[in-house]
Design a protein around this motif. Structure first.
Motif, PDB file in Angstrom:
ATOM      1  N   PRO A 187     -10.142  -6.515   6.442  1.00 31.20           N
ATOM      2  CA  PRO A 187      -9.813  -6.537   7.500  1.00 31.20           C
ATOM      3  C   PRO A 187      -8.465  -7.036   7.410  1.00 31.20           C
ATOM      4  CG  PRO A 187     -12.112  -7.087   7.111  1.00 31.20           C
ATOM      5  CD  PRO A 187     -11.328  -6.590   5.475  1.00 31.20           C
ATOM      6  N   GLY A 188      -7.373  -7.257   8.193  1.00 35.27           N
ATOM      7  CA  GLY A 188      -6.075  -7.382   8.454  1.00 35.27           C
ATOM      8  C   GLY A 188      -4.590  -7.240   7.402  1.00 35.27           C
ATOM      9  N   GLY A 189      -5.264  -6.285   6.847  1.00 39.57           N
ATOM     10  CA  GLY A 189      -3.977  -5.971   5.114  1.00 39.57           C
ATOM     11  C   GLY A 189      -3.158  -5.063   5.925  1.00 39.57           C
ATOM     12  N   SER A 190      -2.300  -4.795   5.222  1.00 33.69           N
ATOM     13  CA  SER A 190      -1.399  -4.423   5.874  1.00 33.69           C
ATOM     14  C   SER A 190      -0.844  -2.685   4.862  1.00 33.69           C
ATOM     15  CB  SER A 190       0.230  -5.124   5.851  1.00 33.69           C
ATOM     16  OG  SER A 190       0.792  -5.850   6.830  1.00 33.69           O
TER      17      SER A 190
ATOM     18  N   TRP B 259      10.326  -7.825   0.703  1.00 34.42           N
ATOM     19  CA  TRP B 259      10.431  -8.989  -0.126  1.00 34.42           C
ATOM     20  C   TRP B 259      10.082  -9.724   0.468  1.00 34.42           C
ATOM     21  CZ3 TRP B 259      12.852 -13.025   0.715  1.00 34.42           C
ATOM     22  CH2 TRP B 259      12.805 -13.724  -0.871  1.00 34.42           C
ATOM     23  N   TRP B 260      10.797 -10.068   2.327  1.00 32.60           N
ATOM     24  CA  TRP B 260       9.619 -10.875   2.816  1.00 32.60           C
ATOM     25  C   TRP B 260       8.494 -10.942   3.561  1.00 32.60           C
ATOM     26  CZ3 TRP B 260       8.885  -9.165   8.411  1.00 32.60           C
ATOM     27  CH2 TRP B 260       8.627 -10.952   9.143  1.00 32.60           C
ATOM     28  N   HIS B 261       7.687  -8.965   3.643  1.00 33.49           N
ATOM     29  CA  HIS B 261       6.884  -9.196   4.868  1.00 33.49           C
ATOM     30  C   HIS B 261       5.351  -9.443   4.017  1.00 33.49           C
ATOM     31  CE1 HIS B 261       3.870  -6.527   7.660  1.00 33.49           C
ATOM     32  NE2 HIS B 261       3.734  -6.121   6.305  1.00 33.49           N
ATOM     33  N   VAL B 262       6.179  -9.621   2.512  1.00 30.21           N
ATOM     34  CA  VAL B 262       4.949  -9.945   1.579  1.00 30.21           C
ATOM     35  C   VAL B 262       4.500 -11.406   1.693  1.00 30.21           C
ATOM     36  CG1 VAL B 262       4.281  -9.925  -0.802  1.00 30.21           C
ATOM     37  CG2 VAL B 262       5.123  -7.920  -0.001  1.00 30.21           C
ATOM     38  N   GLN B 263       5.492 -12.124   2.027  1.00 25.68           N
ATOM     39  CA  GLN B 263       5.722 -13.250   2.112  1.00 25.68           C
ATOM     40  C   GLN B 263       4.861 -13.920   3.154  1.00 25.68           C
ATOM     41  OE1 GLN B 263       8.581 -15.412  -0.601  1.00 25.68           O
ATOM     42  NE2 GLN B 263       9.419 -13.010  -0.317  1.00 25.68           N
TER      43      GLN B 263
ATOM     44  N   ALA C 145       7.715 -10.622  -4.216  1.00 23.46           N
ATOM     45  CA  ALA C 145       7.408 -11.482  -3.536  1.00 23.46           C
ATOM     46  C   ALA C 145       6.079 -11.924  -4.043  1.00 23.46           C
ATOM     47  CB  ALA C 145       7.605 -10.353  -2.402  1.00 23.46           C
ATOM     48  N   VAL C 146       5.369 -11.348  -4.456  1.00 27.36           N
ATOM     49  CA  VAL C 146       3.884 -11.591  -4.721  1.00 27.36           C
ATOM     50  C   VAL C 146       3.746 -12.402  -6.118  1.00 27.36           C
ATOM     51  CG1 VAL C 146       2.867 -10.005  -4.542  1.00 27.36           C
ATOM     52  CG2 VAL C 146       3.281 -10.231  -7.224  1.00 27.36           C
ATOM     53  N   GLY C 147       5.275 -12.956  -6.868  1.00 27.97           N
ATOM     54  CA  GLY C 147       4.782 -14.764  -7.341  1.00 27.97           C
ATOM     55  C   GLY C 147       5.510 -15.754  -6.952  1.00 27.97           C
ATOM     56  N   ARG C 148       5.639 -14.977  -5.557  1.00 24.35           N
ATOM     57  CA  ARG C 148       5.927 -16.138  -4.265  1.00 24.35           C
ATOM     58  C   ARG C 148       4.541 -16.786  -3.930  1.00 24.35           C
ATOM     59  NH1 ARG C 148      11.487 -17.612  -4.009  1.00 24.35           N
ATOM     60  NH2 ARG C 148      12.814 -16.496  -5.337  1.00 24.35           N
ATOM     61  N   THR C 149       3.402 -15.452  -3.617  1.00 22.81           N
ATOM     62  CA  THR C 149       2.911 -16.098  -3.270  1.00 22.81           C
ATOM     63  C   THR C 149       0.843 -16.119  -3.704  1.00 22.81           C
ATOM     64  OG1 THR C 149       2.009 -13.543  -2.863  1.00 22.81           O
ATOM     65  CG2 THR C 149       3.233 -14.706  -1.170  1.00 22.81           C
ATOM     66  N   GLY C 150       1.677 -16.569  -5.093  1.00 21.63           N
ATOM     67  CA  GLY C 150       0.518 -16.618  -6.101  1.00 21.63           C
ATOM     68  C   GLY C 150      -0.415 -15.413  -6.906  1.00 21.63           C
ATOM     69  N   GLY C 151       0.292 -14.145  -6.182  1.00 23.56           N
ATOM     70  CA  GLY C 151      -0.917 -13.023  -6.247  1.00 23.56           C
ATOM     71  C   GLY C 151      -0.251 -11.991  -7.444  1.00 23.56           C
ATOM     72  N   ARG C 152      -1.046 -10.954  -7.534  1.00 22.85           N
ATOM     73  CA  ARG C 152      -1.227 -10.002  -8.497  1.00 22.85           C
ATOM     74  C   ARG C 152      -0.546  -8.984  -7.557  1.00 22.85           C
ATOM     75  NH1 ARG C 152      -4.290  -7.008 -10.799  1.00 22.85           N
ATOM     76  NH2 ARG C 152      -6.002  -6.810  -9.018  1.00 22.85           N
ATOM     77  N   LEU C 153       0.547  -8.166  -8.611  1.00 23.40           N
ATOM     78  CA  LEU C 153       0.726  -6.561  -8.017  1.00 23.40           C
ATOM     79  C   LEU C 153       0.451  -5.190  -9.138  1.00 23.40           C
ATOM     80  CD1 LEU C 153       2.780  -4.299  -6.100  1.00 23.40           C
ATOM     81  CD2 LEU C 153       4.688  -5.112  -7.883  1.00 23.40           C
ATOM     82  N   THR C 154      -0.205  -4.386  -8.760  1.00 27.34           N
ATOM     83  CA  THR C 154      -0.609  -3.341  -9.523  1.00 27.34           C
ATOM     84  C   THR C 154       0.629  -2.062  -8.697  1.00 27.34           C
ATOM     85  OG1 THR C 154      -2.372  -3.814  -9.563  1.00 27.34           O
ATOM     86  CG2 THR C 154      -2.172  -1.711  -9.334  1.00 27.34           C
ATOM     87  N   SER C 155       1.125  -1.553  -9.454  1.00 26.24           N
ATOM     88  CA  SER C 155       2.286  -0.284  -9.232  1.00 26.24           C
ATOM     89  C   SER C 155       1.580   0.983 -10.144  1.00 26.24           C
ATOM     90  CB  SER C 155       3.270  -0.673  -9.875  1.00 26.24           C
ATOM     91  OG  SER C 155       4.090   0.814  -9.513  1.00 26.24           O
ATOM     92  N   VAL C 156       1.108   1.963  -9.088  1.00 26.46           N
ATOM     93  CA  VAL C 156       0.533   3.177  -9.276  1.00 26.46           C
ATOM     94  C   VAL C 156       1.342   4.312  -9.477  1.00 26.46           C
ATOM     95  CG1 VAL C 156      -1.326   4.692  -9.452  1.00 26.46           C
ATOM     96  CG2 VAL C 156      -1.260   2.807  -9.021  1.00 26.46           C
ATOM     97  N   ASP C 157       1.777   5.146 -10.397  1.00 30.33           N
ATOM     98  CA  ASP C 157       1.975   6.422 -10.668  1.00 30.33           C
ATOM     99  C   ASP C 157       2.209   7.584 -11.976  1.00 30.33           C
ATOM    100  OD1 ASP C 157       5.809   6.825  -9.566  1.00 30.33           O
ATOM    101  OD2 ASP C 157       5.003   8.013 -11.063  1.00 30.33           O
TER     102      ASP C 157
END
Length: 191
Positions: free
Chosen positions: A144-147, A42-46, A70-82
């Protein structure tokens, strides 16, 4: 994270732990991320200001909720795949009041459809023995630079080792082990 969501996550984790203790079939277990590793994620995403986050391995949505908050705080979006049905996870996300795109698909095949450089942070928590085969798609999808964060790097070191070796051999990639939960292998994509 507000106290109500934190309590919900504690209850969800406890329910998963109790189920896992009595479920002999590994595929039917929750196999949730440990709370300290989830809080770090959670911290790392932010910290890296990730706005395009992908999780492979949803289960009941425990780590998905952490990531979605966490992505709600960065203004982002999450995709979860299973590969499994996402009905339970969807219900848990709704109860938690967070949003994520849930995709039922093979994680590696789905990653292969991602445009180059379209993912800021990729969290792998699925079938570890398949990760090395996903490497070309992982490398292409991450910007590039992504985690890249891989769970179970200590508890299942032999299953994560093939991907870890590929990461260490890749020029320009920096890799480290975060000793939380069952171990998080973290690698930053070459710039």
């Amino acid at each position: 994270m507000d106290a109500t969501l934190r309590r919900f996550l504690t209850d969800l984790h406890d329910e998963g732990r109790r189920l896992d203790e009595h479920e002999p079939d590994r595929q039917r277990r929750r196999r949730n991320l440990e709370p300290d590793a989830a809080a770090w994620l959670w911290w790392h995403v932010q910290a890296v200001a990730a706005t395009r986050v992908v999780e492979i391995g949803t289960s009941n949505g425990y780590s998905t909720i952490w990531l979605a908050d966490a992505v709600g705080r960065t203004g982002g979006r999450l995709t979860s795949v299973d590969v499994a049905d996402q009905t339970e996870a969807r219900g848990n996300l709704d109860r938690a009041g967070v949003t994520a795109e849930l995709v039922t698909a093979d994680g590696g095949a789905w990653l292969g459809t991602c445009p180059p450089g379209s993912v800021d942070l990729l969290f792998l928590d699925a079938e570890r023995s398949r990760y090395a085969g996903w490497w070309p798609a992982i490398r292409t999808a991450l910007r590039p630079g992504g985690s890249l964060v891989v769970d179970n790097a200590v508890s299942h070191v032999e299953q994560v080792a093939p991907l870890a070796e590929l990461l260490r051999a890749e020029p320009g990639w920096a890799t480290a082990l975060v000793p939380l939960g069952k171990g998080q292998l973290v690698s930053v994509a070459a710039r």
